[in-house]
Design an enzyme around this catalytic site. Sequence first.
Site, PDB file in Angstrom:
ATOM      1  N   ARG B  65       0.671  -1.117  -0.037  1.00 56.64           N
ATOM      2  CA  ARG B  65       0.421   0.147   0.118  1.00 56.64           C
ATOM      3  C   ARG B  65       1.119   1.157  -0.162  1.00 56.64           C
ATOM      4  O   ARG B  65       0.244   2.120  -0.128  1.00 56.64           O
ATOM      5  CB  ARG B  65      -1.038   0.321   1.511  1.00 56.64           C
ATOM      6  CG  ARG B  65      -2.042  -1.493   1.113  1.00 56.64           C
ATOM      7  CD  ARG B  65      -2.543  -1.356  -0.184  1.00 56.64           C
ATOM      8  NE  ARG B  65      -3.656  -2.449   0.372  1.00 56.64           N
ATOM      9  CZ  ARG B  65      -4.990  -2.672  -1.587  1.00 56.64           C
ATOM     10  NH1 ARG B  65      -4.859  -2.163  -1.879  1.00 56.64           N
ATOM     11  NH2 ARG B  65      -5.400  -3.110  -0.923  1.00 56.64           N
ATOM     12  N   ASN B  95      -2.070  -0.039  -8.507  1.00 58.90           N
ATOM     13  CA  ASN B  95      -3.131   0.999  -7.285  1.00 58.90           C
ATOM     14  C   ASN B  95      -2.489   1.497  -6.454  1.00 58.90           C
ATOM     15  O   ASN B  95      -3.324   1.646  -5.443  1.00 58.90           O
ATOM     16  CB  ASN B  95      -3.600   0.347  -7.642  1.00 58.90           C
ATOM     17  CG  ASN B  95      -4.147  -0.964  -6.891  1.00 58.90           C
ATOM     18  OD1 ASN B  95      -2.705  -1.715  -6.519  1.00 58.90           O
ATOM     19  ND2 ASN B  95      -4.968  -0.836  -6.204  1.00 58.90           N
ATOM     20  N   ASP B 306      -3.335 -12.182  -4.721  1.00 60.85           N
ATOM     21  CA  ASP B 306      -3.754 -11.149  -4.765  1.00 60.85           C
ATOM     22  C   ASP B 306      -4.009 -10.299  -2.998  1.00 60.85           C
ATOM     23  O   ASP B 306      -4.683  -9.799  -2.387  1.00 60.85           O
ATOM     24  CB  ASP B 306      -5.297 -10.742  -5.319  1.00 60.85           C
ATOM     25  CG  ASP B 306      -5.697  -9.905  -5.664  1.00 60.85           C
ATOM     26  OD1 ASP B 306      -4.878  -8.902  -5.216  1.00 60.85           O
ATOM     27  OD2 ASP B 306      -6.698 -10.045  -5.735  1.00 60.85           O
ATOM     28  N   PHE B 324     -13.192  -3.858  -1.488  1.00 55.41           N
ATOM     29  CA  PHE B 324     -12.271  -5.746  -1.596  1.00 55.41           C
ATOM     30  C   PHE B 324     -11.444  -6.241  -1.148  1.00 55.41           C
ATOM     31  O   PHE B 324     -10.381  -4.903  -0.658  1.00 55.41           O
ATOM     32  CB  PHE B 324     -12.926  -5.844  -3.109  1.00 55.41           C
ATOM     33  CG  PHE B 324     -13.954  -5.847  -3.309  1.00 55.41           C
ATOM     34  CD1 PHE B 324     -14.668  -6.785  -3.583  1.00 55.41           C
ATOM     35  CD2 PHE B 324     -14.961  -3.829  -4.001  1.00 55.41           C
ATOM     36  CE1 PHE B 324     -16.261  -6.514  -4.221  1.00 55.41           C
ATOM     37  CE2 PHE B 324     -16.062  -4.748  -4.365  1.00 55.41           C
ATOM     38  CZ  PHE B 324     -16.986  -5.464  -4.512  1.00 55.41           C
TER      39      PHE B 324
END
Lengths: 337, 425
Positions: B65, B95, B306, B324
């Site tokens: 992150r 992301n 993931d 999610f």
Amino acid sequence: MPARNTALPRLAGRHLLGIEPLAPEDIELILATAQKYQTRTPRAVRPVPRLDLLRGKTLVLAFFEASTRTRVSFEMAAQRLGMDVVNLALEASSVQKGESLLDTVKTLVAMRPDALVIRHRSSGVPHFLARHTDVPILNAGDGTHEHPTQALLDALTMRDHKGGLKGLRVAILGDILHSRVARSNIHLLSKFGARIALAGPPPLVPKDFERLAPSVTVHAGLEDALREADVVMILRVQLERLREPLFASPAEYARHYCLTPARLALAKPDAIVMHPGPFLRGIDIAGEVADSERSVIPDQVENGVAVRMALLELLAPPTAGLAPPAPESGKAGKKKK
Amino acid sequence: MKPLLIKNGRVVDPASGLDDRRDLLVEDGQIAALDKKIEKPEAEVFDATDLVIAPGFIDLHTHLREPGNEGAETIASGARAAAAGGFTAVCAMPNTQPVNDSVLVTHYILGRAALAQGARVHPIGAVTKNSQGEELAELESMRAAGIVAVSDDGQPVWNSRVLRRALEYCAALGLLLIDHCEDRQLAAGGVMHEGPWSVRLGLHGIPALAEELPVARNVRLAALTGARVHIAHLSIGSGLEVVRRAKEQGLAVTCEVTPHHFTLTDEACRDYDPRFKMNPPLRSPDDVAALIAGLADGTVDAIATDHAPHSDTKKQTDFESAPFGVVGLETALAVALEKLYHPGKISLPRLVELLSANPARIVGVPGGKLSVGAPADITIFSLEKKWTYRAAEGWSKSHNSPFDGWSFRGGPVATIVGGNIVFRS
């Protein structure tokens, strides 16, 4: 878990999260308890009860989504049993200040209510909260999942008018997909051996509903579902829950899915008409049907109070003698690991 | 640095076909020798009796992150968690905040990764600016700066024209494109798999078709452009079938499957626990069976995690509101042993191929094999040790695991990166 007076009849669970997890005996107990609080049956009209049974107890109504009938019904139920009611319209309060759902409810629980009534626009919110508190939670409607008190009052109404639920043919018509009323009714009716026929605009009645419970059939047209029905239950079009236009216009909906006298004639001559309200006159139900002798909508409303009184009695039972406040049992508010 | 002698382990190296007892000597960060018996008195000895020695595992799909949401995971904490899961390298999805769509962010990630102690971190660049799917990102410059693939993961490259242009670059650069396959119109508003459970729970469903259609589109675009396309987190049998046919036609299409998708079904959502909410969602039992068949028959190329950390604050809410994603680095091997190897669905060399040899080949990074002269990225694991995973005690900063509290048979014992033992249980 605090000890309870075992002489009192009680439900298997601490909360009322939905109809699906209830055993038929639990439902029987709730309906039998509700009967003593009924103000109107097909045979009698009784005076409104004013009792002290739950005096000194507090009910918190936490409505995260707008509601008039269910909220007022719970309020009246609590007041008729002598409870204090704290009414929170949470759509307009801390939720909008960015407080998390869990923090909001921890604050509510710290006010030491004896029961918490929750309505929320998201499915599963009462289940989430039940993992974080021991205060009995009554689900007053969660998203498109369940609305258990509605199904219970519907069952009481059907039993009064039809004698029992076994073998009853119940047509549930309209927006099934977005209806928590439909899901709760399907679970309840199926547990008692009724046959449930569903119909409505095709995208709003997915075939997967046949796997929700035994004795459920999905029909292509309203007419097919109505044939030989003992009970016709109309659902409101949940315009606020539609994420996309699933029919052309309210007028187009009304042409094909409004319960008109002609369509009702396909049901049994003594079939009753039900609607959880608020109904859209001329769109989901024709005015002359809603106002007719066949409509038991006023009974549904009165039975709603009786059923909610029964649930308060069963889930926030009168304490025998001088009971100390329930100690924090260590589980409350602690996060699940 | 002292040489490291790993003695008496079962060396499983699919690249060379080796599956036998060997000693392995690590010197100067490389594999110096691999033989039946090696003596090296000055070396530190690692007794690998009853343990498996495999080329280091590489995760093709990790969300760290950093930059932007360091409360949920940092590059350092993610690299540690990866090492604890037996991974010697992870491919970091772009992301972050900001998105890795520029050389600047790529450099930042590589700089932070160099300071981390754990698995290597290979950045993946965005396909489009801010992963919005509209304008191409700095593909060539990011490639030169060190990205190993491009992806708008979290979002599909929904615009087929943009995807085609990106693939034309990728073909020329030899760059892999990883697509998150989701038709956003069909999936709109969905929070779990569309099926009997979504109907029962009153939760809006994501139909299998929302994933299958973009898989089919991507296969055709791979054929048109000649680029290599990798399908991220494939979760449905019908999508796998599309990949199977593409491979039969000789197209450069690969795919990965996550441990949660080959282990859990949509029924896991029944209590509205957000630890079972991810995208793509947990699918039907038939899909799980199809994925396992694909893992066994070679259609699936890789197991990828993931790994998607979210803070407790974000995940401790109701199912519909929760974000999610689930963490997975520390449980991937154990879940794969539990669901695939112990029940006899796949062999041990196949397991290592899915976790190491194939991922290395797909993104074209060093590793994935245990040959003399190769970098000493080595995963040592047990097939038998009994342990229980407690997310709160793990290395990741986040605890949103669907496997919290699961007891496992087998798991990581030591992880060696460039000759250094970066994790030891």
